[in-house]
Design a protein around this motif. Sequence first.
Motif, PDB file in Angstrom:
ATOM      1  N   ASN A 146       0.740  -1.209   0.008  1.00 57.38           N
ATOM      2  CA  ASN A 146      -0.089   0.004   0.069  1.00 57.38           C
ATOM      3  C   ASN A 146       0.866   1.076  -0.034  1.00 57.38           C
ATOM      4  N   GLN A 147       2.047   1.211   0.714  1.00 56.82           N
ATOM      5  CA  GLN A 147       2.667   2.416   0.782  1.00 56.82           C
ATOM      6  C   GLN A 147       3.560   2.509  -0.711  1.00 56.82           C
ATOM      7  N   ILE A 148       4.165   1.327  -1.217  1.00 56.25           N
ATOM      8  CA  ILE A 148       4.414   1.593  -2.760  1.00 56.25           C
ATOM      9  C   ILE A 148       3.479   2.271  -3.595  1.00 56.25           C
ATOM     10  N   LYS A 149       2.126   1.900  -3.583  1.00 56.86           N
ATOM     11  CA  LYS A 149       1.273   2.465  -4.563  1.00 56.86           C
ATOM     12  C   LYS A 149       0.984   3.790  -4.215  1.00 56.86           C
ATOM     13  N   ALA A 150       0.949   4.405  -2.992  1.00 58.05           N
ATOM     14  CA  ALA A 150       0.590   5.507  -2.507  1.00 58.05           C
ATOM     15  C   ALA A 150       1.864   6.555  -2.888  1.00 58.05           C
ATOM     16  N   MET A 151       2.884   5.873  -3.029  1.00 57.80           N
ATOM     17  CA  MET A 151       4.118   6.880  -3.442  1.00 57.80           C
ATOM     18  C   MET A 151       4.037   7.057  -4.807  1.00 57.80           C
ATOM     19  N   LEU A 152       3.515   5.897  -5.733  1.00 62.67           N
ATOM     20  CA  LEU A 152       3.356   6.282  -7.087  1.00 62.67           C
ATOM     21  C   LEU A 152       2.277   7.124  -7.511  1.00 62.67           C
TER      22      LEU A 152
END
Length: 399
Positions: A146-152
Amino acid sequence: MSESTLIVAGADTHADTIHVAAVTMTGTALGDREFPTTPAGYTAAIKYLTSLGHVERIGVEGTASYGAGFSRAAIAADIEVVEVSRAIKSARRLKGKSDPLDAYSAARTALAGDRLATPKDHATTGLRALHIARRSAIKHRTAAINQIKAMLVSAPDVVREKYRALTTLRLIEAIAHCRPDAQADPCSQSVLVAANMLAQRVQFLETQAEALQERIDALVTDANPGLRAAYGVGADTAAQLLITAGANPHRLRSEAAFAALCGVAPVPASSGRTNRHRLSRGGDRAANNALFRIALVRMSRHKPTKHYVQRQIALGHTRMEILRKLQRAIAREIFKLLTRHVAVPEYADLRPARQAKNITVTAAANHFGVWPTVISRIERGLQRDDTFADTYRNWLNAA
């Protein structure tokens, strides 16, 4: 003090120390002392209590945490152990709080028989540890994704456009092998460095979860092969049900008691001309979730369950009512598997029988109208379906 004098003891447990106290059968204080939480300390504590008289029972706070070691030592010494709840705040305000006071309070609570519980069974301690570790790995893996997707979402366009169309699995693999230094923009570099480390963390947690899953599967299959072989019961759900049963052995006295423990006992919700029941919101919610997942699997893949759902829908029942009935029926089945030995049919003969007839997995799958993966998994014992296995075996014998 005569050894034949009956006494009741109490224990206030902590991480490094345990404080024990003893009272007579009339509640008179006999003595208290502190010991370390080591095997030698437990032995000394029991020796001290037995020197004051014959210990009728010991009330222990936290038999599943700080008091676990002392509880095991007391049970090994043939002393009855009961779990006592902490004193209510109003009583503590009046009498104060200290280790000796708490130990005497536990002893008098055990003497009175008020607010007692059966100590937790530690037979599933190892399984519980593996299960907790795996759930933690899955939880943190999801958080990292979820953190990766939020960063993108807020990343520079050159980064966002490159990865936005990828599925989750391909996204993690691509970012884990990306080269942040190839980006000229410092902001893009920083985002990719952070995402790259998170993606590598996801892969590490996946490896841990898979390793823990293998150990859990081996343990539950060895402990209760019948439970593991039940339709829709995976390693994780079987582990949770075994943990719940092991922590509450006194709740296995009847099938109805086990259903109440799992929070699937029907609760009346009638009013006026309406006569119905609803899902229970009590019980062990982790065990309830395990039964819920089994019910969902059976509703989507188990033909008898799918036919049952269709009949219930035709009668006007809602999805929640059908789930309640299914969970209650599954709890009845699980109770039988937990309390008696069930023979598990072997699948090891299926693959040699197919190979002896020169039948390919694809040909067998086409005959039954299933995917080849289903045939392969059943032959290897990775998927249980006793009805299909019997049909498959009969077909192979007649081929």
